[in-house]
Design an enzyme around this catalytic site. Sequence first.
Site, mmCIF file in Angstrom:
data_model
loop_
_atom_site.group_PDB
_atom_site.id
_atom_site.type_symbol
_atom_site.label_atom_id
_atom_site.label_comp_id
_atom_site.label_asym_id
_atom_site.label_seq_id
_atom_site.Cartn_x
_atom_site.Cartn_y
_atom_site.Cartn_z
ATOM 1 N N SER A 68 9.052 17.667 -9.338
ATOM 2 C CA SER A 68 9.520 18.579 -8.292
ATOM 3 C C SER A 68 10.245 19.781 -8.877
ATOM 4 O O SER A 68 10.013 20.925 -8.451
ATOM 5 C CB SER A 68 10.424 17.824 -7.309
ATOM 6 O OG SER A 68 11.516 17.208 -7.982
ATOM 7 N N ASP A 69 11.096 19.548 -9.877
ATOM 8 C CA ASP A 69 11.840 20.689 -10.422
ATOM 9 C C ASP A 69 10.976 21.577 -11.301
ATOM 10 O O ASP A 69 11.257 22.770 -11.444
ATOM 11 C CB ASP A 69 13.111 20.241 -11.151
ATOM 12 C CG ASP A 69 12.879 19.214 -12.233
ATOM 13 O OD1 ASP A 69 11.716 18.860 -12.503
ATOM 14 O OD2 ASP A 69 13.874 18.744 -12.821
ATOM 15 N N CYS A 70 9.904 21.045 -11.871
ATOM 16 C CA CYS A 70 8.996 21.889 -12.658
ATOM 17 C C CYS A 70 8.260 22.876 -11.752
ATOM 18 O O CYS A 70 8.129 24.062 -12.088
ATOM 19 C CB CYS A 70 7.995 21.029 -13.419
ATOM 20 S SG CYS A 70 8.746 19.968 -14.660
#
Length: 726
Positions: free
Chosen positions: A453-455
């Site tokens: 998700s953070d990528c």
Amino acid sequence: MAAYAPLELPASGALPFTDYARWRLRLSPNGDHTWHYLRTDDEVAAWPQSTYDKYWLGQDVGLPELPPPTNALEAARNGYRFFQKHQTERGHWAGEYGGPMFLLPGLVIGSYVCGMGFKTEERLEMIRYLFNHVNEDGGWGIHIEGPSTVFGTALNYCAARILGLKADHPVAVKARACLHKLGGAVGIPSWGKFWLSILNVYDWEGNHPIPSELWLLPDWVPIHPHRWWIHTRNVYIPMGYLYGVRFKMEENELVSSLRQELYTTNYYSIDWPAQRSNVAAVDLYTPHSAVLEGLYTLLGAYESCALPPLRRAAIRRCYELVVLEDENTDCQDLGPVNKMMNQIVRVHAEGRESAGAKRHLERRHDFMWMGAEGMMMCGTNGSQLWDIGFMAQALIETGLGAEDEFRESALRALQWLDNCQIRENPKHYRTAYRHQTKGAWPFSTKTQGYTVSDCTGEGLKAVLYLQEHVKGAPKLISERRLCDAVDVLLSLQNTDGGFASYELIRAPQWMEWLNPAEVFGNIMTEFNYPECTTSVITALAIFRKHYPHYRTADIQRTITHAVDYLHKAQRPEGGWFGSWGICFTYATQFALESLALVGETYETSAASRRACEFLVSKQRADGGWGESYKACEVIEWVEHKDTQVVQTCWAAMALMYAKYPHPEPIERAVKLVMSRQRPDGSWPQEAIEGVFNKNVAISYPNFKFEFTIWMLGRAHRYLKELHAKK
């Protein structure tokens, strides 16, 4: 085996075992990294070493000294003048992703039992890496900064012996003494028991059952493995296969020797079933629950009377899932652990000459990184997107991306981001239990194909920044593709508002009672993470500024719900716990950035004020911050013995995001970071920066450029504005 003949080795790894002028890093169009040793002078002449080759090999890169900076922005500019010289022609930054000390043994054991060799130069430099990371007592830890454990020492001892270290070499003698002092290999944790059983130096009867039959359960069953955290399930698929067939290396002279060397008693007198729950105290991070021990009793009873047709069907199912994973990732797989286990499965099921086995042989090199201390096995096939995402944002927020000197570099970064976006869902999307990926960005490369998700959040922010703020930048990533990325982010929110890593949470948290790995925490199901949640909040907040009409209500609802989660995740002392970086400085920086984007700053938000006061209370007399990886283990602040530049930057950026009104803490941080900058614009490597599963530290060596440049450039403008107000 001739490919692993004993080697004559120096007493230490202080000096290279090979000619470092002959190593070259090759880059594929998609960013795969492979190191190659050139054996002839003609090859060397035809392929000169690049600046980034020399840098990562620890050689003199020949870059000039720069004018001493007189302010923070000039220091940031000098930093980027150095760092842009290491940008690859593809547009991204290469780099190691090492730290864990249980990865190289998997590579070596997995290759050895498959009859796959290495070049002599690779063997030499892998041994040298082990020499350079041995602890004072002769053993190895679970990661490069950790104390010696049975897990680290037994596995790395076996790896070194396979690669050609003789048993009477001083390093081997000292390692054996350390291992025996720890009780010998009988007390190795379960993943170690598995690898040693594959090598045929630990009896399979010493392992708790690994039932492949779980994959035959209906998908709706709460403990079905597809509900487990993706790293755990992708490891236990090949584990279930290899346990089911009782795969083991054929006996040979080395196997017989290791059976004598690893134990304090006679190998053939060991009560193997009694070792199943025997884990050395120094290794034990997550003890077995009573529930798990009860389950193991039931599984042990089942194992004694397992139905052969059912076992064959389960093994076949595991093999099918291994193939699906390999085809989804072109045999790079989720990570190096399941990659090497999958390789053994493919060799066992199809033969060493099969297409699958040959592709695995080639793909090993994507994880093998050559550095100044030798050759290591990385935690993935790189951190390409992760690094470029931060650097691109730093260029824009500091204003450096608007300078003519750096414009071409910024545009090359945009081209890489364009190429790196995942444009489709996985080939085997539903059948391999994968989450949607169309529009996402990966951690490393689109070939490997897994998003976090953070990528996707950081990739989306980087693209928006570059396309909207670099003069003349083309719109390489269309609005539709940006919306695809937003769709992925919106699909990942859990019911309490938080965001996990790879997927939605699929299983209840009580599944952690069944954690069998002993050395890791939080591995049985997905968990929400503040840093993942904040990356999504910031990406969506920036996206809607430029595209206010796309899924407006969905984005607002998602952000509101995520901010609610973030408030609840804040710890009583004021910070946020970081699960992927060390530790409170890392997560608190991201949290305060996201809160600021929804209007919560020091002046307007009690949560922001508490976080700022928490950080300021941890600032040291020298102006910096220093947090130990131990904080991730015990979930409370633990001081590092030394101040850390990267953590100082995280803390200072957190204060600036929150619009902290007092300049002194930020000025002191700037002074500390500038004082450690070298004349060529670089910073030296300090302590390890990252972590996973609470107990394993991992390296992000490019952070010392990305966050220093970012913080210094922001601080220059921020401090000017503060002083102007006063």
